[in-house]
Design an enzyme around this catalytic site. Structure first.
Site, short mmCIF file in Angstrom:
data_model
loop_
_atom_site.label_atom_id
_atom_site.label_comp_id
_atom_site.label_asym_id
_atom_site.label_seq_id
_atom_site.Cartn_x
_atom_site.Cartn_y
_atom_site.Cartn_z
N ARG A 1 0.84 -1.26 -0.59
CA ARG A 1 0.16 -0.16 -0.24
C ARG A 1 0.70 0.97 -0.05
O ARG A 1 -0.02 2.68 -0.71
CB ARG A 1 -1.02 0.33 1.16
CG ARG A 1 -1.95 -0.98 0.76
CD ARG A 1 -2.64 -1.22 2.10
NE ARG A 1 -3.53 0.07 2.97
CZ ARG A 1 -4.69 0.73 2.61
NH1 ARG A 1 -4.87 0.06 1.71
NH2 ARG A 1 -4.68 2.01 2.57
N ARG B 1 10.12 6.11 -2.21
CA ARG B 1 10.49 6.63 -3.51
C ARG B 1 11.78 7.39 -2.69
O ARG B 1 12.10 7.72 -2.21
CB ARG B 1 8.96 8.23 -2.92
CG ARG B 1 7.90 7.86 -3.25
CD ARG B 1 7.49 9.68 -3.78
NE ARG B 1 5.73 8.57 -3.71
CZ ARG B 1 4.89 9.53 -2.59
NH1 ARG B 1 5.73 9.75 -2.13
NH2 ARG B 1 3.79 9.27 -2.96
N ARG C 1 -9.73 -6.31 13.49
CA ARG C 1 -8.90 -5.34 14.60
C ARG C 1 -9.71 -4.12 14.61
O ARG C 1 -10.42 -3.64 13.92
CB ARG C 1 -7.85 -4.42 13.86
CG ARG C 1 -6.41 -5.76 13.47
CD ARG C 1 -5.27 -6.53 14.57
NE ARG C 1 -4.96 -5.46 15.47
CZ ARG C 1 -4.42 -6.28 16.71
NH1 ARG C 1 -4.84 -7.28 17.12
NH2 ARG C 1 -3.96 -5.23 17.51
N ARG D 1 -0.55 6.16 16.31
CA ARG D 1 -0.42 7.63 15.97
C ARG D 1 -1.43 8.29 16.35
O ARG D 1 -2.68 7.74 17.15
CB ARG D 1 -1.34 7.46 14.15
CG ARG D 1 -2.81 7.16 13.54
CD ARG D 1 -2.94 6.73 12.49
NE ARG D 1 -3.88 6.33 12.04
CZ ARG D 1 -4.47 5.71 10.53
NH1 ARG D 1 -4.12 6.25 10.14
NH2 ARG D 1 -5.43 4.87 10.89
N GLU E 1 -4.52 6.80 18.51
CA GLU E 1 -5.66 5.31 18.04
C GLU E 1 -4.91 4.45 18.33
O GLU E 1 -3.54 3.97 18.87
CB GLU E 1 -5.17 5.34 16.64
CG GLU E 1 -5.73 4.51 15.49
CD GLU E 1 -5.85 4.83 14.92
OE1 GLU E 1 -6.04 6.38 14.02
OE2 GLU E 1 -6.28 4.12 13.80
N TYR F 1 -9.72 -5.34 2.55
CA TYR F 1 -9.25 -3.82 3.25
C TYR F 1 -8.89 -3.45 2.14
O TYR F 1 -8.32 -3.28 1.07
CB TYR F 1 -7.47 -4.39 3.35
CG TYR F 1 -6.87 -3.04 3.96
CD1 TYR F 1 -7.50 -2.08 4.74
CD2 TYR F 1 -5.42 -3.18 4.33
CE1 TYR F 1 -6.75 -1.31 5.24
CE2 TYR F 1 -4.48 -2.83 5.45
CZ TYR F 1 -5.70 -1.45 5.69
OH TYR F 1 -4.17 -0.16 5.79
N ASP G 1 -9.86 0.52 0.16
CA ASP G 1 -10.18 1.70 0.12
C ASP G 1 -11.47 2.52 0.53
O ASP G 1 -12.10 2.14 -1.12
CB ASP G 1 -8.76 2.78 -0.45
CG ASP G 1 -7.33 2.24 0.39
OD1 ASP G 1 -7.30 2.48 1.62
OD2 ASP G 1 -6.57 2.63 -0.11
N1 UDP Z 1 3.26 0.76 8.63
C1 UDP Z 1 3.67 0.83 9.14
N2 UDP Z 1 4.53 2.13 9.81
C2 UDP Z 1 4.35 3.15 9.70
C3 UDP Z 1 2.78 3.60 8.50
C4 UDP Z 1 2.63 1.96 8.22
O1 UDP Z 1 4.45 -0.53 9.73
O2 UDP Z 1 3.82 4.36 9.67
C5 UDP Z 1 2.38 -0.69 7.72
C6 UDP Z 1 1.17 -0.96 8.73
O3 UDP Z 1 1.29 -2.20 8.76
C7 UDP Z 1 -0.40 -0.96 8.54
C8 UDP Z 1 0.10 -0.43 6.62
O4 UDP Z 1 2.16 -0.02 6.55
O5 UDP Z 1 -1.51 -1.41 8.44
C9 UDP Z 1 -0.14 0.21 5.92
O6 UDP Z 1 -0.47 1.59 6.16
P1 UDP Z 1 -1.49 2.81 5.84
O7 UDP Z 1 -1.24 3.67 5.93
O8 UDP Z 1 -2.31 2.55 4.65
O9 UDP Z 1 -2.45 2.47 6.71
P2 UDP Z 1 -4.01 2.14 7.20
O10 UDP Z 1 -3.92 4.26 7.22
O11 UDP Z 1 -5.13 1.78 6.14
O12 UDP Z 1 -4.34 2.07 8.95
#
Ligand code: UDP
Length: 384
Positions: free
Chosen positions: A170, A174, A245, A275, A298, A346, A348
């Protein structure tokens, strides 16, 4: 007979509207007292901040049809999502980009130099079988351990070696200073919030919306049911519960600007939350006028029977259980399963809307021909 749509999130609203606009009578129900499912947004009465009640939702898409569709129902304001990450007592930029790499390794490298440098850190794994292998082959052990291992263990309650590689895919990697979290050309937030947007989709003749109503309690006979609730719930959990989850939010209130951006990820495993979201930053067009601020810390945990499901876990054993539910569904006439919970994927928001538009069109075609309506428009088991 009416069509029944279970769930007033994006899937249910988009399909319900398609049927209603074609002249069919539609009942849309939701057991919650609001529409928009987990995208629900609501103004916080104390601060006036538009709050993403079930956690941050940022609309982004490359699908022109979906983009045109959402714009029909409300103003979409440009919003560029950027995420900062706290790891080992430092603040970095995410997704991993040239700034992250240079700061993390204390280097001053250009794009090609950084690419070659990261390549010395990675492990050659030709077909990564899980999240960890994907990370090691893409960014190497150091970046993986700093930014992904701990966060992922907190988010999913599992070791990354037990998770599919698709979750990491996902996120981009870069070798320039582009720090936009998403690469899609259209990125926006609905001006009046997601709930107003979904309410506008549902606001059409022939469609009755009934909130606070459970499908289990309905007695009416329907022409067909479109079910966007959890597939295992439809079958009374007869074959077991699919794992999800869920999230808990701890509210922080303050004045002014608390963290300076919408989302800061906390990647260290020792920090119990994943986060912090400061909601006012999702509405840059109105935040200058708002003095107070509201934030969510969260926390992720396993979803119990009375919790709200968020993320489908899809472990190997769950895939097997899902297969049994899919077989059962295939033998159940009169119902179509859609959306994140209906297909245990999962998804979007833009994918959900795109699939619902396609499903709506396909349903109308079948209805016009008096043909059977498929149980799934997207087979849940083909998911990456
Ligand atoms: N992830 C991570 N560290 C981060 C951000 C994301 O390990 O700082 C991993 C984590 O497993 C997460 C996945 O990447 O579930 C996808 O991240 P995304 O930001 O797409 O998650 P969402 O916003 O859908 O919760």
């Amino acid at each position: 007979m009416r069509y029944c749509i279970v769930g007033a999130g994006f899937s249910g609203a988009v399909i319900g509207r398609a049927l209603a606009e074609a002249g069919h009578k539609v009942l849309v129900i939701d057991e919650r007292l609001h529409v928009a499912g987990n995208c629900h947004s609501q103004r916080d009465p104390q601060t006036g901040v538009m709050t993403h009640v079930y956690g941050p939702h940022i609309f982004h898409t490359a699908d022109e049809r979906v983009w045109a569709y959402v714009q029909r129902f409300g103003g979409m304001r440009p919003y560029r999502h950027r995420v900062q990450a706290v790891a080992g007592g430092m603040v970095y930029s995410l997704p991993v980009n040239l700034l992250t790499i240079n700061q993390f390794f204390r280097k001053v490298m250009g794009p090609e130099e950084a690419r070659a440098f990261v390549a010395t850190k990675t492990r050659p794994i030709s077909n990564p079988a899980n999240f960890e292998e994907q990370a090691l082959s893409m960014i190497g052990a150091e970046l993986y351990e700093a930014f992904f291992r701990g966060y992922t263990r907190k988010q999913w309650g599992l070791d990354p070696a037990q998770l599919p590689a698709s979750i990491l895919k996902r996120l981009p990697l870069r070798f320039d200073y582009d720090d936009s979290y998403f690469a899609h050309p259209h990125q926006a937030i609905p001006e009046r919030g997601y709930t107003e947007l979904v309410a506008a989709i549902l606001d059409t003749p022939n469609l009755e919306l009934c909130l606070g109503a459970r499908f289990e309690d309905l007695t009416e006979a329907f022409a067909h049911v479109v079910y966007s609730g959890p597939i295992d719930r439809y079958f009374h959990y007869d074959l077991g519960r699919l794992g999800y989850r869920t999230l808990d939010f701890e509210t922080i209130r303050a004045r002014g600007d608390y963290q300076g951006t919408a989302v800061v990820n906390y990647c260290d495993e020792a920090t119990p939350y994943t986060r912090i979201t400061e909601h006012k930053h999702f509405a840059p067009w109105e935040k200058v006028k708002i003095e107070g601020t509201i934030l969510y810390r969260e926390f992720s945990r396993f979803c119990g029977p009375n919790d709200i499901p968020y993320y489908p876990i899809r472990q190997t054993n769950e895939e097997a259980m899902l297969k049994k539910y899919v077989d059962r569904a295939m033998a159940t006439p009169g119902v179509t399963f859609v959306g994140r919970l209906g297909s245990y994927r999962y998804l979007d928001m833009d994918v959900t809307i795109g699939e619902a538009l396609t499903a709506g069109d396909a349903m109308l075609e079948r209805i016009a021909k008096a043909a059977d309506i498929p149980v799934f428009f997207v087979p849940p088991l083909q998911h990456g």
